[in-house]
Design a protein around this motif. Structure first.
Motif, PDB file in Angstrom:
ATOM      1  N   ASP A  39      85.356  -5.320 -13.012  1.00 25.34           N
ATOM      2  CA  ASP A  39      84.589  -5.617 -14.222  1.00 25.34           C
ATOM      3  C   ASP A  39      84.704  -7.086 -14.647  1.00 25.34           C
ATOM      4  OD1 ASP A  39      87.256  -5.318 -14.906  1.00 25.34           O
ATOM      5  OD2 ASP A  39      86.842  -4.335 -16.819  1.00 25.34           O
ATOM      6  N   TYR A  40      85.237  -7.933 -13.766  1.00 26.72           N
ATOM      7  CA  TYR A  40      85.313  -9.367 -14.080  1.00 26.72           C
ATOM      8  C   TYR A  40      84.032 -10.025 -13.586  1.00 26.72           C
ATOM      9  CZ  TYR A  40      87.333 -13.875 -15.108  1.00 26.72           C
ATOM     10  OH  TYR A  40      87.577 -15.117 -15.660  1.00 26.72           O
ATOM     11  N   THR A  41      83.169 -10.387 -14.514  1.00 26.45           N
ATOM     12  CA  THR A  41      81.833 -10.883 -14.180  1.00 26.45           C
ATOM     13  C   THR A  41      81.828 -12.392 -13.946  1.00 26.45           C
ATOM     14  OG1 THR A  41      81.266 -11.287 -16.496  1.00 26.45           O
ATOM     15  CG2 THR A  41      80.804  -9.069 -15.620  1.00 26.45           C
ATOM     16  N   ALA A  42      80.757 -12.852 -13.325  1.00 30.87           N
ATOM     17  CA  ALA A  42      80.576 -14.294 -13.114  1.00 30.87           C
ATOM     18  C   ALA A  42      80.504 -15.016 -14.461  1.00 30.87           C
ATOM     19  CB  ALA A  42      79.322 -14.554 -12.290  1.00 30.87           C
ATOM     20  N   ASP A  43      79.888 -14.391 -15.456  1.00 27.60           N
ATOM     21  CA  ASP A  43      79.811 -15.024 -16.780  1.00 27.60           C
ATOM     22  C   ASP A  43      81.204 -15.248 -17.368  1.00 27.60           C
ATOM     23  OD1 ASP A  43      77.055 -15.229 -16.792  1.00 27.60           O
ATOM     24  OD2 ASP A  43      76.773 -13.319 -17.834  1.00 27.60           O
ATOM     25  N   ARG A  44      82.104 -14.279 -17.188  1.00 28.19           N
ATOM     26  CA  ARG A  44      83.471 -14.441 -17.688  1.00 28.19           C
ATOM     27  C   ARG A  44      84.195 -15.530 -16.897  1.00 28.19           C
ATOM     28  NH1 ARG A  44      86.090  -8.702 -18.064  1.00 28.19           N
ATOM     29  NH2 ARG A  44      87.805  -9.892 -18.949  1.00 28.19           N
ATOM     30  N   LEU A  45      83.944 -15.594 -15.601  1.00 28.45           N
ATOM     31  CA  LEU A  45      84.522 -16.651 -14.769  1.00 28.45           C
ATOM     32  C   LEU A  45      84.060 -18.021 -15.251  1.00 28.45           C
ATOM     33  CD1 LEU A  45      86.050 -17.677 -12.227  1.00 28.45           C
ATOM     34  CD2 LEU A  45      83.909 -17.296 -10.970  1.00 28.45           C
ATOM     35  N   TYR A  46      82.748 -18.168 -15.464  1.00 25.02           N
ATOM     36  CA  TYR A  46      82.204 -19.454 -15.923  1.00 25.02           C
ATOM     37  C   TYR A  46      82.752 -19.821 -17.294  1.00 25.02           C
ATOM     38  CZ  TYR A  46      78.803 -18.684 -12.174  1.00 25.02           C
ATOM     39  OH  TYR A  46      78.204 -18.450 -10.974  1.00 25.02           O
ATOM     40  N   ASP A  47      82.918 -18.819 -18.170  1.00 22.80           N
ATOM     41  CA  ASP A  47      83.471 -19.076 -19.493  1.00 22.80           C
ATOM     42  C   ASP A  47      84.901 -19.610 -19.366  1.00 22.80           C
ATOM     43  OD1 ASP A  47      83.483 -18.896 -22.439  1.00 22.80           O
ATOM     44  OD2 ASP A  47      84.974 -17.319 -22.088  1.00 22.80           O
ATOM     45  N   PHE A  48      85.691 -18.966 -18.518  1.00 26.67           N
ATOM     46  CA  PHE A  48      87.064 -19.430 -18.319  1.00 26.67           C
ATOM     47  C   PHE A  48      87.072 -20.856 -17.779  1.00 26.67           C
ATOM     48  CE2 PHE A  48      90.607 -20.296 -15.514  1.00 26.67           C
ATOM     49  CZ  PHE A  48      91.666 -20.160 -16.395  1.00 26.67           C
ATOM     50  N   LEU A  49      86.297 -21.112 -16.731  1.00 31.28           N
ATOM     51  CA  LEU A  49      86.299 -22.436 -16.101  1.00 31.28           C
ATOM     52  C   LEU A  49      85.820 -23.525 -17.055  1.00 31.28           C
ATOM     53  CD1 LEU A  49      84.932 -21.454 -12.591  1.00 31.28           C
ATOM     54  CD2 LEU A  49      87.290 -22.056 -13.189  1.00 31.28           C
ATOM     55  N   SER A  50      84.904 -23.178 -17.942  1.00 26.49           N
ATOM     56  CA  SER A  50      84.381 -24.152 -18.905  1.00 26.49           C
ATOM     57  C   SER A  50      85.435 -24.588 -19.914  1.00 26.49           C
ATOM     58  CB  SER A  50      83.188 -23.568 -19.659  1.00 26.49           C
ATOM     59  OG  SER A  50      82.143 -23.303 -18.785  1.00 26.49           O
ATOM     60  N   ASN A  51      86.395 -23.734 -20.183  1.00 26.82           N
ATOM     61  CA  ASN A  51      87.375 -24.010 -21.229  1.00 26.82           C
ATOM     62  C   ASN A  51      88.777 -24.323 -20.715  1.00 26.82           C
ATOM     63  OD1 ASN A  51      85.665 -23.485 -23.601  1.00 26.82           O
ATOM     64  ND2 ASN A  51      85.520 -21.454 -22.701  1.00 26.82           N
ATOM     65  N   HIS A  52      89.012 -24.158 -19.424  1.00 24.83           N
ATOM     66  CA  HIS A  52      90.355 -24.348 -18.868  1.00 24.83           C
ATOM     67  C   HIS A  52      90.630 -25.813 -18.547  1.00 24.83           C
ATOM     68  CE1 HIS A  52      94.057 -23.298 -16.869  1.00 24.83           C
ATOM     69  NE2 HIS A  52      93.694 -24.020 -15.837  1.00 24.83           N
ATOM     70  N   LYS A  53      91.825 -26.243 -18.881  1.00 22.60           N
ATOM     71  CA  LYS A  53      92.284 -27.594 -18.527  1.00 22.60           C
ATOM     72  C   LYS A  53      93.290 -27.468 -17.393  1.00 22.60           C
ATOM     73  CE  LYS A  53      90.255 -29.604 -22.076  1.00 22.60           C
ATOM     74  NZ  LYS A  53      88.840 -29.619 -21.925  1.00 22.60           N
ATOM     75  N   LEU A  54      93.025 -28.152 -16.304  1.00 26.65           N
ATOM     76  CA  LEU A  54      93.946 -28.116 -15.166  1.00 26.65           C
ATOM     77  C   LEU A  54      95.280 -28.745 -15.544  1.00 26.65           C
ATOM     78  CD1 LEU A  54      91.657 -29.156 -12.178  1.00 26.65           C
ATOM     79  CD2 LEU A  54      92.518 -26.882 -12.717  1.00 26.65           C
ATOM     80  N   GLY A  55      96.358 -28.179 -15.034  1.00 28.76           N
ATOM     81  CA  GLY A  55      97.683 -28.709 -15.302  1.00 28.76           C
ATOM     82  C   GLY A  55      98.271 -29.491 -14.146  1.00 28.76           C
ATOM     83  N   PHE A  56      97.563 -29.482 -13.017  1.00 26.53           N
ATOM     84  CA  PHE A  56      98.054 -30.163 -11.814  1.00 26.53           C
ATOM     85  C   PHE A  56      96.902 -30.885 -11.126  1.00 26.53           C
ATOM     86  CE2 PHE A  56     100.690 -26.349 -12.326  1.00 26.53           C
ATOM     87  CZ  PHE A  56     101.954 -26.933 -12.401  1.00 26.53           C
ATOM     88  N   THR A  57      97.237 -31.899 -10.364  1.00 22.59           N
ATOM     89  CA  THR A  57      96.244 -32.602  -9.557  1.00 22.59           C
ATOM     90  C   THR A  57      95.844 -31.706  -8.390  1.00 22.59           C
ATOM     91  OG1 THR A  57      97.262 -34.712 -10.109  1.00 22.59           O
ATOM     92  CG2 THR A  57      95.788 -34.685  -8.199  1.00 22.59           C
ATOM     93  N   PRO A  58      94.548 -31.431  -8.215  1.00 17.53           N
ATOM     94  CA  PRO A  58      94.114 -30.620  -7.071  1.00 17.53           C
ATOM     95  C   PRO A  58      94.593 -31.222  -5.751  1.00 17.53           C
ATOM     96  CG  PRO A  58      92.323 -30.874  -8.629  1.00 17.53           C
ATOM     97  CD  PRO A  58      93.427 -31.791  -9.083  1.00 17.53           C
ATOM     98  N   GLY A  59      95.056 -30.319  -4.865  1.00 17.68           N
ATOM     99  CA  GLY A  59      95.524 -30.752  -3.556  1.00 17.68           C
ATOM    100  C   GLY A  59      96.983 -31.146  -3.510  1.00 17.68           C
ATOM    101  N   LYS A  60      97.674 -31.165  -4.650  1.00 14.72           N
ATOM    102  CA  LYS A  60      99.061 -31.645  -4.688  1.00 14.72           C
ATOM    103  C   LYS A  60     100.094 -30.562  -4.988  1.00 14.72           C
ATOM    104  CE  LYS A  60      97.896 -35.957  -4.170  1.00 14.72           C
ATOM    105  NZ  LYS A  60      98.095 -36.622  -2.916  1.00 14.72           N
ATOM    106  N   HIS A  61      99.684 -29.447  -5.556  1.00 17.52           N
ATOM    107  CA  HIS A  61     100.642 -28.434  -6.008  1.00 17.52           C
ATOM    108  C   HIS A  61     100.198 -27.060  -5.520  1.00 17.52           C
ATOM    109  CE1 HIS A  61     103.322 -26.322  -8.816  1.00 17.52           C
ATOM    110  NE2 HIS A  61     102.291 -25.553  -9.113  1.00 17.52           N
ATOM    111  N   TYR A  62     101.040 -26.394  -4.749  1.00 16.12           N
ATOM    112  CA  TYR A  62     100.724 -25.051  -4.259  1.00 16.12           C
ATOM    113  C   TYR A  62     101.079 -24.025  -5.326  1.00 16.12           C
ATOM    114  CZ  TYR A  62     100.939 -20.654  -1.745  1.00 16.12           C
ATOM    115  OH  TYR A  62     100.742 -19.361  -1.368  1.00 16.12           O
ATOM    116  N   GLU A  63     100.127 -23.156  -5.626  1.00 18.93           N
ATOM    117  CA  GLU A  63     100.384 -22.024  -6.513  1.00 18.93           C
ATOM    118  C   GLU A  63      99.406 -20.916  -6.138  1.00 18.93           C
ATOM    119  OE1 GLU A  63     100.388 -20.859 -11.241  1.00 18.93           O
ATOM    120  OE2 GLU A  63     100.516 -22.951 -10.661  1.00 18.93           O
ATOM    121  N   TYR A  64      99.955 -19.769  -5.742  1.00 14.83           N
ATOM    122  CA  TYR A  64      99.097 -18.640  -5.372  1.00 14.83           C
ATOM    123  C   TYR A  64      98.177 -18.323  -6.541  1.00 14.83           C
ATOM    124  CZ  TYR A  64      97.478 -14.095  -3.907  1.00 14.83           C
ATOM    125  OH  TYR A  64      96.679 -13.053  -3.547  1.00 14.83           O
ATOM    126  N   ALA A  65      96.878 -18.208  -6.266  1.00 14.08           N
ATOM    127  CA  ALA A  65      95.916 -17.970  -7.342  1.00 14.08           C
ATOM    128  C   ALA A  65      94.776 -17.091  -6.852  1.00 14.08           C
ATOM    129  CB  ALA A  65      95.378 -19.292  -7.867  1.00 14.08           C
TER     130      ALA A  65
END
Length: 123
Positions: A39-65
């Motif tokens: 029940d996790y829709t694309a709209d909910r995904l886009y909403d999350f991505l629009s409001n989330h602030k990354l805490g790490f530089t992409p490509g530098k920190h491994y974290e299972y996601a």
């Protein structure tokens, strides 16, 4: 959300769990624990991505996601649908003549996937 300190998330970052995205989005509340993403829709995904602030530089920190890998699958399915008008199972999808527009994928820059240490060849 598409970058952290000027560094964008790439498809390679999503595939290698180095995107800087968390394991699960903070708007994730599954109704069925045996199928949590049903029940996790694309709209909910886009909403999350629009409001989330990354805490790490992409490509530098491994974290299972699960979030990052799910996003990778979503982006690839949108690109496949855009290129041939059919979804990954061969069914007709949302082509330009359909009423529903396709979501934009511009939040994640599509640059060549190559190791960061490989220099591009001069033109």
């Amino acid at each position: 959300m598409s970058e952290y300190q000027g560094v964008p998330i790439t498809l390679l970052d999503l595939a290698t769990y180095t995107s800087g995205l968390p394991r699960v989005p903070d708007n994730f509340a599954p109704k069925d624990p045996t199928n949590p993403y049903a029940d996790y829709t694309a709209d909910r995904l886009y909403d999350f991505l629009s409001n989330h602030k990354l805490g790490f530089t992409p490509g530098k920190h491994y974290e299972y996601a699960n979030l990052g890998f799910g996003l990778l699958g979503h982006v690839l399915s949108l690109l496949t649908l855009h290129q041939n008008g059919k979804d990954m199972r061969g069914r007709e999808g949302q082509t330009p003549g359909n009423a529903r527009p396709k979501p934009a994928v511009h939040a994640f820059p599509m640059r060549p996937i190559r190791p960061r240490w490989v220099k591009p060849k001069p033109a």
